[in-house]
Design an enzyme around this catalytic site. Sequence first.
Site, PDB file in Angstrom:
ATOM      1  N   HIS A 280       1.345   3.205  -3.287  1.00 20.42           N
ATOM      2  CA  HIS A 280       0.410   4.162  -3.898  1.00 20.42           C
ATOM      3  C   HIS A 280       1.075   5.500  -4.200  1.00 20.42           C
ATOM      4  O   HIS A 280       0.730   6.163  -5.180  1.00 20.42           O
ATOM      5  CB  HIS A 280      -0.794   4.399  -2.977  1.00 20.42           C
ATOM      6  CG  HIS A 280      -1.907   3.443  -3.233  1.00 20.42           C
ATOM      7  ND1 HIS A 280      -2.749   3.565  -4.300  1.00 20.42           N
ATOM      8  CD2 HIS A 280      -2.311   2.339  -2.564  1.00 20.42           C
ATOM      9  CE1 HIS A 280      -3.641   2.577  -4.281  1.00 20.42           C
ATOM     10  NE2 HIS A 280      -3.391   1.818  -3.237  1.00 20.42           N
TER      11      HIS A 280
ATOM     12  N   GLU B 111      -7.440   4.416   6.955  1.00 20.98           N
ATOM     13  CA  GLU B 111      -8.323   4.021   5.854  1.00 20.98           C
ATOM     14  C   GLU B 111      -8.460   2.485   5.783  1.00 20.98           C
ATOM     15  O   GLU B 111      -9.544   1.941   5.800  1.00 20.98           O
ATOM     16  CB  GLU B 111      -7.729   4.545   4.534  1.00 20.98           C
ATOM     17  CG  GLU B 111      -8.545   4.154   3.329  1.00 20.98           C
ATOM     18  CD  GLU B 111      -7.799   4.304   2.006  1.00 20.98           C
ATOM     19  OE1 GLU B 111      -6.594   4.642   2.007  1.00 20.98           O
ATOM     20  OE2 GLU B 111      -8.421   4.072   0.962  1.00 20.98           O
ATOM     21  N   HIS B 112      -7.317   1.797   5.692  1.00 22.11           N
ATOM     22  CA  HIS B 112      -7.322   0.324   5.638  1.00 22.11           C
ATOM     23  C   HIS B 112      -6.741  -0.225   6.925  1.00 22.11           C
ATOM     24  O   HIS B 112      -5.710   0.268   7.387  1.00 22.11           O
ATOM     25  CB  HIS B 112      -6.416  -0.196   4.517  1.00 22.11           C
ATOM     26  CG  HIS B 112      -6.776   0.284   3.152  1.00 22.11           C
ATOM     27  ND1 HIS B 112      -5.973   1.152   2.443  1.00 22.11           N
ATOM     28  CD2 HIS B 112      -7.840   0.003   2.364  1.00 22.11           C
ATOM     29  CE1 HIS B 112      -6.535   1.387   1.262  1.00 22.11           C
ATOM     30  NE2 HIS B 112      -7.665   0.703   1.190  1.00 22.11           N
TER      31      HIS B 112
ATOM     32  N   HIS C  43     -46.277  30.499  12.341  1.00 19.16           N
ATOM     33  CA  HIS C  43     -46.320  29.035  12.459  1.00 19.16           C
ATOM     34  C   HIS C  43     -47.562  28.622  13.244  1.00 19.16           C
ATOM     35  O   HIS C  43     -48.255  27.674  12.903  1.00 19.16           O
ATOM     36  CB  HIS C  43     -45.097  28.509  13.220  1.00 19.16           C
ATOM     37  CG  HIS C  43     -43.812  28.573  12.475  1.00 19.16           C
ATOM     38  ND1 HIS C  43     -43.209  29.748  12.133  1.00 19.16           N
ATOM     39  CD2 HIS C  43     -42.985  27.586  12.031  1.00 19.16           C
ATOM     40  CE1 HIS C  43     -42.073  29.489  11.506  1.00 19.16           C
ATOM     41  NE2 HIS C  43     -41.913  28.184  11.428  1.00 19.16           N
TER      42      HIS C  43
ATOM     43  N   ASP D 193      -8.983  -3.638  -2.806  1.00 21.63           N
ATOM     44  CA  ASP D 193      -8.694  -2.596  -3.796  1.00 21.63           C
ATOM     45  C   ASP D 193      -9.180  -2.989  -5.188  1.00 21.63           C
ATOM     46  O   ASP D 193      -9.657  -2.151  -5.949  1.00 21.63           O
ATOM     47  CB  ASP D 193      -7.173  -2.404  -3.918  1.00 21.63           C
ATOM     48  CG  ASP D 193      -6.630  -1.368  -2.947  1.00 21.63           C
ATOM     49  OD1 ASP D 193      -7.421  -0.774  -2.209  1.00 21.63           O
ATOM     50  OD2 ASP D 193      -5.395  -1.168  -2.944  1.00 21.63           O
TER      51      ASP D 193
ATOM     52  N   GLN E  98       0.820  -1.219   0.000  1.00 22.16           N
ATOM     53  CA  GLN E  98       0.000   0.000   0.000  1.00 22.16           C
ATOM     54  C   GLN E  98       0.855   1.271   0.000  1.00 22.16           C
ATOM     55  O   GLN E  98       0.438   2.290  -0.540  1.00 22.16           O
ATOM     56  CB  GLN E  98      -0.986  -0.025   1.168  1.00 22.16           C
ATOM     57  CG  GLN E  98      -2.004  -1.160   1.055  1.00 22.16           C
ATOM     58  CD  GLN E  98      -2.774  -1.137  -0.267  1.00 22.16           C
ATOM     59  OE1 GLN E  98      -3.280  -0.100  -0.689  1.00 22.16           O
ATOM     60  NE2 GLN E  98      -2.827  -2.281  -0.951  1.00 22.16           N
TER      61      GLN E  98
HETATM   62  N1  LIG Z   1      -8.777   6.980  -0.362  1.00 23.43           N
HETATM   63  C1  LIG Z   1      -9.032   6.085  -1.277  1.00 23.43           C
HETATM   64  O1  LIG Z   1     -10.049   5.417  -1.251  1.00 23.43           O
HETATM   65  C2  LIG Z   1      -8.061   5.874  -2.395  1.00 23.43           C
HETATM   66  C3  LIG Z   1      -8.245   4.816  -3.283  1.00 23.43           C
HETATM   67  C4  LIG Z   1      -7.372   4.693  -4.360  1.00 23.43           C
HETATM   68  C5  LIG Z   1      -6.357   5.610  -4.545  1.00 23.43           C
HETATM   69  N2  LIG Z   1      -6.205   6.622  -3.653  1.00 23.43           N
HETATM   70  C6  LIG Z   1      -5.187   7.645  -3.825  1.00 23.43           C
HETATM   71  O2  LIG Z   1      -5.396   8.255  -5.074  1.00 23.43           O
HETATM   72  C7  LIG Z   1      -4.196   8.945  -5.414  1.00 23.43           C
HETATM   73  C8  LIG Z   1      -3.936   8.880  -6.899  1.00 23.43           C
HETATM   74  O3  LIG Z   1      -3.007   9.893  -7.141  1.00 23.43           O
HETATM   75  P1  LIG Z   1      -2.334  10.158  -8.534  1.00 23.43           P
HETATM   76  O4  LIG Z   1      -1.525  11.387  -8.373  1.00 23.43           O
HETATM   77  O5  LIG Z   1      -1.676   8.923  -8.993  1.00 23.43           O
HETATM   78  O6  LIG Z   1      -3.533  10.407  -9.539  1.00 23.43           O
HETATM   79  P2  LIG Z   1      -4.705  11.492  -9.552  1.00 23.43           P
HETATM   80  O7  LIG Z   1      -5.501  11.152 -10.766  1.00 23.43           O
HETATM   81  O8  LIG Z   1      -5.420  11.569  -8.258  1.00 23.43           O
HETATM   82  O9  LIG Z   1      -3.979  12.887  -9.775  1.00 23.43           O
HETATM   83  C9  LIG Z   1      -3.361  13.170 -10.975  1.00 23.43           C
HETATM   84  C10 LIG Z   1      -3.647  14.616 -11.319  1.00 23.43           C
HETATM   85  O10 LIG Z   1      -3.085  15.477 -10.342  1.00 23.43           O
HETATM   86  C11 LIG Z   1      -2.844  16.716 -10.947  1.00 23.43           C
HETATM   87  N3  LIG Z   1      -1.605  17.284 -10.403  1.00 23.43           N
HETATM   88  C12 LIG Z   1      -0.422  16.674 -10.263  1.00 23.43           C
HETATM   89  N4  LIG Z   1       0.499  17.525  -9.752  1.00 23.43           N
HETATM   90  C13 LIG Z   1      -0.137  18.715  -9.576  1.00 23.43           C
HETATM   91  C14 LIG Z   1       0.256  19.998  -9.066  1.00 23.43           C
HETATM   92  N5  LIG Z   1       1.503  20.228  -8.631  1.00 23.43           N
HETATM   93  N6  LIG Z   1      -0.656  20.981  -9.024  1.00 23.43           N
HETATM   94  C15 LIG Z   1      -1.925  20.764  -9.438  1.00 23.43           C
HETATM   95  N7  LIG Z   1      -2.332  19.582  -9.925  1.00 23.43           N
HETATM   96  C16 LIG Z   1      -1.466  18.567  -9.984  1.00 23.43           C
HETATM   97  C17 LIG Z   1      -2.734  16.478 -12.426  1.00 23.43           C
HETATM   98  O11 LIG Z   1      -3.697  17.247 -13.094  1.00 23.43           O
HETATM   99  C18 LIG Z   1      -3.058  15.026 -12.632  1.00 23.43           C
HETATM  100  O12 LIG Z   1      -4.029  14.816 -13.626  1.00 23.43           O
HETATM  101  C19 LIG Z   1      -3.070   8.348  -4.571  1.00 23.43           C
HETATM  102  O13 LIG Z   1      -2.704   9.303  -3.599  1.00 23.43           O
HETATM  103  C20 LIG Z   1      -3.765   7.165  -3.904  1.00 23.43           C
HETATM  104  O14 LIG Z   1      -3.232   6.888  -2.646  1.00 23.43           O
HETATM  105  C21 LIG Z   1      -7.056   6.779  -2.608  1.00 23.43           C
HETATM  106 ZN   LIG Z   2      -4.247   0.160  -2.503  1.00 21.70          ZN
END
Ligand SMILES: NC(=O)c1ccc[n+]([C@@H]2O[C@H](COP(=O)([O-])OP(=O)(O)OC[C@H]3O[C@@H](n4cnc5c(N)ncnc54)[C@H](O)[C@@H]3O)[C@@H](O)[C@H]2O)c1
Ligand SMILES: [Zn+2]
Length: 445
Positions: A254, A319-320, A413, A353, A251
């Site tokens: 991520h 979360e998990h 009322h 997941d 995890q």
């Molecule tokens: N809580 C939950 O249930 C759960 C489940 C799955 C995944 N997640 C989380 O989802 C997240 C996915 O993140 P990711 O980054 O891979 O994808 P994401 O799709 O969430 O974010 C990507 C986007 O972030 C934007 N971005 C990146 N840097 C930036 C900046 N400096 N300023 C403004 N915008 C910016 C870009 O536009 C890009 O499209 C991970 O943190 C993961 O842990 C959470």
């Molecule tokens: Zn995960």
Amino acid sequence: MARWLKRGDKTNEKPTVLTQVRETVERALADIAARGDDAVREMSGKFDGWAPESFLLSDREKQDCLDQLSAQDLKDIEFAQTQVRNFARIQRDSMKDVEVETLPGVVLGHRNVPVNAAGCYVPGGKYPLLASAHMSVITAKVAGVPRVVTCAPPFQGKPAPAIVAAQVLAGADEIYVLGGIQAVGAMALGTASIAPVDMLVGPGNAFVAEAKRQLYGKVGIDLFAGPTETLVIADEIGCDGELAATDLLGQAEHGPDSPAILLTTSEALARDTMRQIERLLTILPTAAHAGRAWADYGEVIVAQDDAEMVRIADEIASEHVQVMTADPDYFLNNMTNYGALFLGARTNVSYGDKVIGTNHTLPTGKAARYTGGLWVGKFLKTCTYQKVMTDAASALVGEYCSRLCGLEGFAGHGEQANIRVRRYGGVDVPYAGTAAPSALTAVDA
Ligand SMILES: NC(=O)c1ccc[n+]([C@@H]2O[C@H](COP(=O)([O-])OP(=O)(O)OC[C@H]3O[C@@H](n4cnc5c(N)ncnc54)[C@H](O)[C@@H]3O)[C@@H](O)[C@H]2O)c1
Ligand SMILES: [Zn+2]
């Protein structure tokens, strides 16, 4: 008393990071509100190198994505979606509309009404997280949402075929290739090319989670679902160092801001897990993310007994939470703050997941103190109604209502009640409040 064998180097830096993210998001959302599609296109170009004529995928583009996957890929996606849909239906069936006669002639009820339009964010910055499409889109459809819009960023410069396939197979009505703040901002605020939605759901990075938080009120949101967190609760009977290390790094992968915490009653297991983590980091292909997350936010805590582990775990509100101890059900029966529990060594967070059927969009940042994860209920508004079936019931409720309005000084009322008491046969109840009652009764007399 519990002892920390390891703390994250950056655990205490989080507030500064959050302030920077908050300011970035505020500026970006204001820009989208002011300039619509132009702002969206500019941001997408800047952050994702993606500024097509239209962000909406055509049927042809969707088919191109489906064609890039093998028959086995599609079968695997369909298997996962079947599990998610099945459990979502079971949960939907557990929610009943009610209608009951609570006093003679008084009927109260509620209906669970789906929102009209939901915007489902599917993360795809670091990995094309196709599983998030099942979790949001299928769940919305099972809830009965008529218009389901979904956005995922491009991956390596183009639409991610697996995400698009999952969005299509899940039944999304509109699929946009758009990520980050610009995606959730466009869905919530609406632009010339994207009609606004009523609620936003789905996980994302710190920017996405913060944008949803700021848009709350303008639209509904499911929950605060930011960077993934994992807590492994283990003892020597239920677990070993290799298993604990695998599940922590699994995890932490991520992203570099994903906390992974080991909570155990065994110092030997704790030390073995830390050694195994160092070993696995030399071979895990995603060690760059996982290693940074472990160094910056990883923790190892040795507690005295199961009861102390429950107290600490509830404080962390992860979360998990994976429980690999002699008696996992002790944690099921006693813990109160967690996004989802994974009980026993045979299961793990990855099953949740990707495939097992429970929803993977779960509360982070201690939001587990006040909410569970995404589920059909989040897309449904529980709306009440009432009917009064007899004159006598209207008069009876009206008399109580009139006197209670008097206590509050609400003349208008009170008169809503009085007019019904007079019409439907009860004795006339003069308004007993502080405002001029005779004038009000006189109007109607
Ligand atoms: N809580 C939950 O249930 C759960 C489940 C799955 C995944 N997640 C989380 O989802 C997240 C996915 O993140 P990711 O980054 O891979 O994808 P994401 O799709 O969430 O974010 C990507 C986007 O972030 C934007 N971005 C990146 N840097 C930036 C900046 N400096 N300023 C403004 N915008 C910016 C870009 O536009 C890009 O499209 C991970 O943190 C993961 O842990 C959470
Ligand atoms: Zn995960």
